[in-house]
Design a protein around this motif. Structure first.
Motif, PDB file in Angstrom:
ATOM      1  N   ASP A  47       0.835  -1.199   0.000  1.00  0.00           N
ATOM      2  CA  ASP A  47       0.000   0.000   0.000  1.00  0.00           C
ATOM      3  C   ASP A  47       0.874   1.255   0.000  1.00  0.00           C
ATOM      4  OD1 ASP A  47      -2.249  -1.618   0.140  1.00  0.00           O
ATOM      5  OD2 ASP A  47      -2.305  -1.568   2.329  1.00  0.00           O
ATOM      6  N   ARG A  50       2.298   1.799  -3.424  1.00  0.00           N
ATOM      7  CA  ARG A  50       1.264   2.328  -4.316  1.00  0.00           C
ATOM      8  C   ARG A  50       1.026   3.812  -4.027  1.00  0.00           C
ATOM      9  NH1 ARG A  50      -2.411  -1.087  -3.100  1.00  0.00           N
ATOM     10  NH2 ARG A  50      -1.691  -2.629  -4.601  1.00  0.00           N
ATOM     11  N   ALA A  51       1.016   4.173  -2.765  1.00  0.00           N
ATOM     12  CA  ALA A  51       0.823   5.573  -2.394  1.00  0.00           C
ATOM     13  C   ALA A  51       1.999   6.430  -2.841  1.00  0.00           C
ATOM     14  CB  ALA A  51       0.643   5.690  -0.878  1.00  0.00           C
ATOM     15  N   THR A  52       3.201   5.864  -2.846  1.00  0.00           N
ATOM     16  CA  THR A  52       4.375   6.588  -3.330  1.00  0.00           C
ATOM     17  C   THR A  52       4.212   6.960  -4.795  1.00  0.00           C
ATOM     18  OG1 THR A  52       5.838   5.460  -1.759  1.00  0.00           O
ATOM     19  CG2 THR A  52       6.870   6.462  -3.687  1.00  0.00           C
ATOM     20  N   TRP A  54       1.309   7.243  -6.391  1.00  0.00           N
ATOM     21  CA  TRP A  54       0.245   8.250  -6.471  1.00  0.00           C
ATOM     22  C   TRP A  54       0.778   9.633  -6.130  1.00  0.00           C
ATOM     23  CZ3 TRP A  54      -3.929   5.210  -3.230  1.00  0.00           C
ATOM     24  CH2 TRP A  54      -4.464   4.194  -4.026  1.00  0.00           C
ATOM     25  N   ALA A  55       1.541   9.719  -5.040  1.00  0.00           N
ATOM     26  CA  ALA A  55       2.063  11.013  -4.595  1.00  0.00           C
ATOM     27  C   ALA A  55       3.040  11.582  -5.616  1.00  0.00           C
ATOM     28  CB  ALA A  55       2.733  10.859  -3.236  1.00  0.00           C
ATOM     29  N   VAL A 205       3.971   9.441   3.068  1.00  0.00           N
ATOM     30  CA  VAL A 205       3.353   8.450   2.191  1.00  0.00           C
ATOM     31  C   VAL A 205       2.132   7.825   2.863  1.00  0.00           C
ATOM     32  CG1 VAL A 205       3.701   6.216   1.072  1.00  0.00           C
ATOM     33  CG2 VAL A 205       5.489   7.954   0.956  1.00  0.00           C
ATOM     34  N   PHE A 208      -0.754  10.214   2.852  1.00  0.00           N
ATOM     35  CA  PHE A 208      -1.350  10.332   1.528  1.00  0.00           C
ATOM     36  C   PHE A 208      -2.217   9.112   1.222  1.00  0.00           C
ATOM     37  CE2 PHE A 208      -1.204  10.371  -3.199  1.00  0.00           C
ATOM     38  CZ  PHE A 208      -1.704  11.644  -3.387  1.00  0.00           C
ATOM     39  N   TRP A 209      -1.753   7.933   1.615  1.00  0.00           N
ATOM     40  CA  TRP A 209      -2.560   6.722   1.430  1.00  0.00           C
ATOM     41  C   TRP A 209      -3.889   6.850   2.179  1.00  0.00           C
ATOM     42  CZ3 TRP A 209      -3.177   2.278  -1.180  1.00  0.00           C
ATOM     43  CH2 TRP A 209      -4.001   1.288  -0.620  1.00  0.00           C
ATOM     44  N   LYS A 212      -6.203   9.254   0.317  1.00  0.00           N
ATOM     45  CA  LYS A 212      -6.698   8.732  -0.953  1.00  0.00           C
ATOM     46  C   LYS A 212      -7.714   7.609  -0.778  1.00  0.00           C
ATOM     47  CE  LYS A 212      -5.279   9.179  -4.756  1.00  0.00           C
ATOM     48  NZ  LYS A 212      -5.811   9.902  -5.933  1.00  0.00           N
ATOM     49  N   THR A 213      -7.594   6.864   0.297  1.00  0.00           N
ATOM     50  CA  THR A 213      -8.454   5.692   0.465  1.00  0.00           C
ATOM     51  C   THR A 213      -9.570   5.910   1.468  1.00  0.00           C
ATOM     52  OG1 THR A 213      -6.960   4.787   2.166  1.00  0.00           O
ATOM     53  CG2 THR A 213      -6.585   4.112  -0.123  1.00  0.00           C
TER      54      THR A 213
END
Length: 226
Positions: A47, A50-52, A54-55, A205, A208-209, A212-213
């Motif tokens: 996760d 994945r957030a990295t 996205w950011a 990170v 941000f995750w 986003k979620t």
């Protein structure tokens, strides 16, 4: 049940449910968001990776958009002389503000840089079309994002194209005066010029995750009963 009891029950029910005696909750949307923030969530390593991405995508796309807008205005107003100092989107105040929110440090590098301070060895395997992303976690607290910078805007040819064709000799003289060791000319549309590299911290990170979620809170109004 006698008629008297029925009438008494209906009278009490009507009295208890009068609209002027119902206390409605206020600011339920804010309460819902704050409640979601208090929830303990387990974030897995995949996760965070994945957030990295996205950011990194969010930050670099934002900076590239600002760059295109400023270059268009600069070239229209004063040509290469006016736009040359603008080609540093990683230093824009708006970019810096977003980077602070993400706890990120962005930079642009190239194997053929205009500024020698941006020189970096970039493996060919990592310099594919713009769909490629490289996301790594060199330590528990640090994440690294990288994506290629592709020359996909004709405006960029005014400073990075072929000298004598896309870049006039007069403009190239200005470029060499500002950057005596310039190597960033001779490009064509679609070519990779370098890469965005973003260093992020684990707390940034993870936050941000979470953002986003997070489930979107929808305010449910009380039905009209009376």
């Amino acid at each position: 049940m006698s008629k008297q009891l029925v009438f008494l029950f209906l009278a009490l029910a009507a009295t208890a449910c009068r609209p002027d005696q119902v206390e409605h909750l206020k600011d339920t949307k804010r309460i819902g968001v704050e409640t979601a923030n208090w929830e303990v969530k387990r974030i897995m390593p995949q996760d965070l990776l994945r957030a990295t991405r996205w950011a990194g995508d969010t930050l670099t796309a934002f900076a590239d958009t600002l760059l295109r807008r400023r270059l268009a205005r600069g070239l229209a107003a004063g040509g290469v002389a006016a736009s040359l100092p603008l080609c540093r989107p990683e230093t824009y105040a708006a970019t810096d503000s977003m980077a602070r929110i993400l706890q990120a440090t962005p930079r642009r590098v190239s194997a053929r840089p205009r500024n020698s301070a941006h020189l970096a060895a970039l493996p060919a395997s990592e310099m594919q079309p713009d769909t490629l992303r490289v996301v790594k976690r060199p330590s528990q607290e640090v994440f690294v994002y990288q994506r290629p910078i592709v020359l996909n805007n004709r405006l960029c040819l005014r400073c990075h194209g072929e000298v004598g064709k896309d870049v006039s000799q007069a403009d190239y003289a200005l470029i060499q005066k500002a950057y005596p060791q310039d190597r960033a000319t001779g490009y064509q549309l679609g070519q990779v010029m370098g890469a965005w590299q973003v260093r992020l911290t684990r707390p940034g990170v993870a936050e941000f995750w979470t953002m986003k979620t997070r489930k979107k809170w929808k305010e449910h109004k009380m039905p009209k009963l009376f």
